[in-house]
Motif scaffolding. Sequence first.
Motif, PDB file in Angstrom:
ATOM      1  N   SER A   1       0.099   7.676   3.962  1.00 28.48           N
ATOM      2  CA  SER A   1       1.407   7.849   4.596  1.00 28.48           C
ATOM      3  C   SER A   1       1.333   7.495   6.078  1.00 28.48           C
ATOM      4  O   SER A   1       2.214   6.800   6.607  1.00 28.48           O
ATOM      5  CB  SER A   1       1.872   9.301   4.420  1.00 28.48           C
ATOM      6  OG  SER A   1       3.068   9.523   5.109  1.00 28.48           O
ATOM      7  N   PHE A   2       0.282   7.935   6.747  1.00 24.78           N
ATOM      8  CA  PHE A   2       0.096   7.598   8.155  1.00 24.78           C
ATOM      9  C   PHE A   2      -0.050   6.087   8.328  1.00 24.78           C
ATOM     10  O   PHE A   2       0.570   5.495   9.218  1.00 24.78           O
ATOM     11  CB  PHE A   2      -1.134   8.335   8.704  1.00 24.78           C
ATOM     12  CG  PHE A   2      -1.392   8.056  10.155  1.00 24.78           C
ATOM     13  CD1 PHE A   2      -0.549   8.553  11.131  1.00 24.78           C
ATOM     14  CD2 PHE A   2      -2.486   7.300  10.540  1.00 24.78           C
ATOM     15  CE1 PHE A   2      -0.787   8.290  12.479  1.00 24.78           C
ATOM     16  CE2 PHE A   2      -2.731   7.041  11.870  1.00 24.78           C
ATOM     17  CZ  PHE A   2      -1.884   7.529  12.849  1.00 24.78           C
ATOM     18  N   CYS A   3      -0.826   5.459   7.457  1.00 26.89           N
ATOM     19  CA  CYS A   3      -1.002   3.997   7.514  1.00 26.89           C
ATOM     20  C   CYS A   3       0.338   3.284   7.338  1.00 26.89           C
ATOM     21  O   CYS A   3       0.637   2.323   8.047  1.00 26.89           O
ATOM     22  CB  CYS A   3      -2.002   3.524   6.459  1.00 26.89           C
ATOM     23  SG  CYS A   3      -3.707   4.040   6.753  1.00 26.89           S
ATOM     24  N   ARG A   4       1.135   3.750   6.387  1.00 29.70           N
ATOM     25  CA  ARG A   4       2.455   3.141   6.160  1.00 29.70           C
ATOM     26  C   ARG A   4       3.330   3.267   7.397  1.00 29.70           C
ATOM     27  O   ARG A   4       4.038   2.327   7.764  1.00 29.70           O
ATOM     28  CB  ARG A   4       3.181   3.815   4.987  1.00 29.70           C
ATOM     29  CG  ARG A   4       2.637   3.532   3.618  1.00 29.70           C
ATOM     30  CD  ARG A   4       3.276   2.371   2.883  1.00 29.70           C
ATOM     31  NE  ARG A   4       4.693   2.297   2.841  1.00 29.70           N
ATOM     32  CZ  ARG A   4       5.469   2.624   1.831  1.00 29.70           C
ATOM     33  NH1 ARG A   4       4.940   3.117   0.739  1.00 29.70           N
ATOM     34  NH2 ARG A   4       6.756   2.460   1.891  1.00 29.70           N
ATOM     35  N   ASN A   5       3.289   4.432   8.018  1.00 32.10           N
ATOM     36  CA  ASN A   5       4.155   4.670   9.165  1.00 32.10           C
ATOM     37  C   ASN A   5       3.735   3.908  10.408  1.00 32.10           C
ATOM     38  O   ASN A   5       4.595   3.458  11.162  1.00 32.10           O
ATOM     39  CB  ASN A   5       4.255   6.173   9.459  1.00 32.10           C
ATOM     40  CG  ASN A   5       5.219   6.849   8.524  1.00 32.10           C
ATOM     41  OD1 ASN A   5       6.373   6.473   8.435  1.00 32.10           O
ATOM     42  ND2 ASN A   5       4.739   7.830   7.802  1.00 32.10           N
ATOM     43  N   ILE A   6       2.447   3.755  10.636  1.00 36.09           N
ATOM     44  CA  ILE A   6       2.059   3.034  11.857  1.00 36.09           C
ATOM     45  C   ILE A   6       2.108   1.526  11.680  1.00 36.09           C
ATOM     46  O   ILE A   6       2.289   0.808  12.647  1.00 36.09           O
ATOM     47  CB  ILE A   6       0.696   3.470  12.435  1.00 36.09           C
ATOM     48  CG1 ILE A   6      -0.460   3.149  11.521  1.00 36.09           C
ATOM     49  CG2 ILE A   6       0.712   4.915  12.837  1.00 36.09           C
ATOM     50  CD1 ILE A   6      -1.825   3.366  12.164  1.00 36.09           C
ATOM     51  N   THR A   7       1.969   1.039  10.449  1.00 34.68           N
ATOM     52  CA  THR A   7       1.973  -0.414  10.251  1.00 34.68           C
ATOM     53  C   THR A   7       3.370  -0.960  10.010  1.00 34.68           C
ATOM     54  O   THR A   7       3.632  -2.109  10.333  1.00 34.68           O
ATOM     55  CB  THR A   7       1.099  -0.828   9.048  1.00 34.68           C
ATOM     56  OG1 THR A   7       1.635  -0.241   7.869  1.00 34.68           O
ATOM     57  CG2 THR A   7      -0.342  -0.433   9.253  1.00 34.68           C
ATOM     58  N   SER A   8       4.245  -0.170   9.410  1.00 36.68           N
ATOM     59  CA  SER A   8       5.603  -0.607   9.063  1.00 36.68           C
ATOM     60  C   SER A   8       5.596  -1.788   8.098  1.00 36.68           C
ATOM     61  O   SER A   8       6.531  -2.576   8.081  1.00 36.68           O
ATOM     62  CB  SER A   8       6.404  -0.971  10.320  1.00 36.68           C
ATOM     63  OG  SER A   8       6.496   0.130  11.166  1.00 36.68           O
ATOM     64  N   ASN A   9       4.529  -1.909   7.338  1.00 35.39           N
ATOM     65  CA  ASN A   9       4.411  -3.027   6.418  1.00 35.39           C
ATOM     66  C   ASN A   9       3.516  -2.593   5.259  1.00 35.39           C
ATOM     67  O   ASN A   9       2.392  -2.144   5.481  1.00 35.39           O
ATOM     68  CB  ASN A   9       3.804  -4.230   7.162  1.00 35.39           C
ATOM     69  CG  ASN A   9       3.558  -5.410   6.285  1.00 35.39           C
ATOM     70  OD1 ASN A   9       2.746  -5.352   5.362  1.00 35.39           O
ATOM     71  ND2 ASN A   9       4.237  -6.496   6.578  1.00 35.39           N
ATOM     72  N   LEU A  10       4.015  -2.741   4.042  1.00 32.18           N
ATOM     73  CA  LEU A  10       3.307  -2.258   2.860  1.00 32.18           C
ATOM     74  C   LEU A  10       1.927  -2.910   2.707  1.00 32.18           C
ATOM     75  O   LEU A  10       0.935  -2.220   2.481  1.00 32.18           O
ATOM     76  CB  LEU A  10       4.155  -2.500   1.608  1.00 32.18           C
ATOM     77  CG  LEU A  10       3.623  -1.947   0.304  1.00 32.18           C
ATOM     78  CD1 LEU A  10       3.443  -0.449   0.375  1.00 32.18           C
ATOM     79  CD2 LEU A  10       4.566  -2.313  -0.836  1.00 32.18           C
ATOM     80  N   GLN A  11       1.848  -4.225   2.838  1.00 34.54           N
ATOM     81  CA  GLN A  11       0.568  -4.922   2.674  1.00 34.54           C
ATOM     82  C   GLN A  11      -0.431  -4.502   3.744  1.00 34.54           C
ATOM     83  O   GLN A  11      -1.599  -4.240   3.446  1.00 34.54           O
ATOM     84  CB  GLN A  11       0.768  -6.446   2.701  1.00 34.54           C
ATOM     85  CG  GLN A  11      -0.515  -7.241   2.473  1.00 34.54           C
ATOM     86  CD  GLN A  11      -1.144  -6.959   1.108  1.00 34.54           C
ATOM     87  OE1 GLN A  11      -0.463  -6.988   0.100  1.00 34.54           O
ATOM     88  NE2 GLN A  11      -2.436  -6.683   1.088  1.00 34.54           N
ATOM     89  N   GLU A  12       0.028  -4.425   4.995  1.00 37.96           N
ATOM     90  CA  GLU A  12      -0.862  -4.010   6.075  1.00 37.96           C
ATOM     91  C   GLU A  12      -1.307  -2.559   5.883  1.00 37.96           C
ATOM     92  O   GLU A  12      -2.440  -2.206   6.188  1.00 37.96           O
ATOM     93  CB  GLU A  12      -0.177  -4.176   7.432  1.00 37.96           C
ATOM     94  CG  GLU A  12      -0.045  -5.618   7.848  1.00 37.96           C
ATOM     95  CD  GLU A  12       0.725  -5.790   9.151  1.00 37.96           C
ATOM     96  OE1 GLU A  12       1.199  -4.780   9.709  1.00 37.96           O
ATOM     97  OE2 GLU A  12       0.841  -6.931   9.599  1.00 37.96           O
ATOM     98  N   ALA A  13      -0.402  -1.719   5.374  1.00 37.11           N
ATOM     99  CA  ALA A  13      -0.735  -0.315   5.119  1.00 37.11           C
ATOM    100  C   ALA A  13      -1.825  -0.222   4.056  1.00 37.11           C
ATOM    101  O   ALA A  13      -2.782   0.542   4.201  1.00 37.11           O
ATOM    102  CB  ALA A  13       0.500   0.462   4.692  1.00 37.11           C
ATOM    103  N   ASP A  14      -1.675  -1.001   2.991  1.00 40.62           N
ATOM    104  CA  ASP A  14      -2.682  -1.017   1.932  1.00 40.62           C
ATOM    105  C   ASP A  14      -4.044  -1.440   2.483  1.00 40.62           C
ATOM    106  O   ASP A  14      -5.069  -0.820   2.201  1.00 40.62           O
ATOM    107  CB  ASP A  14      -2.280  -1.961   0.798  1.00 40.62           C
ATOM    108  CG  ASP A  14      -1.093  -1.463  -0.013  1.00 40.62           C
ATOM    109  OD1 ASP A  14      -0.733  -0.269   0.107  1.00 40.62           O
ATOM    110  OD2 ASP A  14      -0.525  -2.278  -0.761  1.00 40.62           O
ATOM    111  N   ASP A  15      -4.037  -2.511   3.271  1.00 40.76           N
ATOM    112  CA  ASP A  15      -5.283  -3.013   3.866  1.00 40.76           C
ATOM    113  C   ASP A  15      -5.900  -1.980   4.802  1.00 40.76           C
ATOM    114  O   ASP A  15      -7.111  -1.741   4.761  1.00 40.76           O
ATOM    115  CB  ASP A  15      -5.038  -4.314   4.629  1.00 40.76           C
ATOM    116  CG  ASP A  15      -4.692  -5.477   3.718  1.00 40.76           C
ATOM    117  OD1 ASP A  15      -4.895  -5.372   2.488  1.00 40.76           O
ATOM    118  OD2 ASP A  15      -4.190  -6.499   4.243  1.00 40.76           O
ATOM    119  N   LEU A  16      -5.077  -1.374   5.649  1.00 45.25           N
ATOM    120  CA  LEU A  16      -5.572  -0.393   6.608  1.00 45.25           C
ATOM    121  C   LEU A  16      -6.150   0.826   5.890  1.00 45.25           C
ATOM    122  O   LEU A  16      -7.202   1.345   6.265  1.00 45.25           O
ATOM    123  CB  LEU A  16      -4.455   0.030   7.560  1.00 45.25           C
ATOM    124  CG  LEU A  16      -4.827   1.064   8.630  1.00 45.25           C
ATOM    125  CD1 LEU A  16      -5.981   0.565   9.508  1.00 45.25           C
ATOM    126  CD2 LEU A  16      -3.597   1.387   9.483  1.00 45.25           C
TER     127      LEU A  16
END
Length: 182
Positions: free
Chosen positions: A23-38
């Motif tokens: 959830s934190f990754c999703r919120n700071i990246t604002s992008n689903l693919q980047e959140a998954d990668d992060l």
Amino acid sequence: MVNHMTKTQLENCIWEYGKDIYSFCRNITSNLQEADDLYQDTFLKAMELIQQIDYEKNPKSYLLSIALRLWKNKKRKYAWRNRIANILSLTDELDLDINENSDFSPEDAFLKKEETSLVRTAVDRLPEKLKITTLLFYMEDLPVTQIASILKVPAGTVKSRLHQARKLLEKELEVVLNEKDG
């Protein structure tokens, strides 16, 4: 003495904190693919640093700091500074809450989703330092001292950033909500 984390303990952390970290990754990246990668990179990095992680001293905070450090490094590397994008909505949890609570009418559910969307958009528009501090405090429910440790800044700086963020959010949301009501 440092209680070095074991692979089993790291797996337990993934089960226990994985949803929060994602959830934190999703919120700071604002992008689903980047959140998954992060998210994946965070746990890969944790695996590399497993000998440095003390399982007894708040591993969630340590994992959040890994995610944040990786994100900052990636942004710096690709010069993505001050990039504004809408936060991808995390309405799955909201939908579950509304469906389980029969007191919500369809109108209430719609208004709640709209309000949540407005707040997420307003948070996303905050300057990066304020946005990250706000997300750690409100979304991850971390105390000021842990946020200070994660961001490597004094606790007073965290408090100041939260105060600035609240003022900006209050101002922006007041305008939006007044337009909606008027």
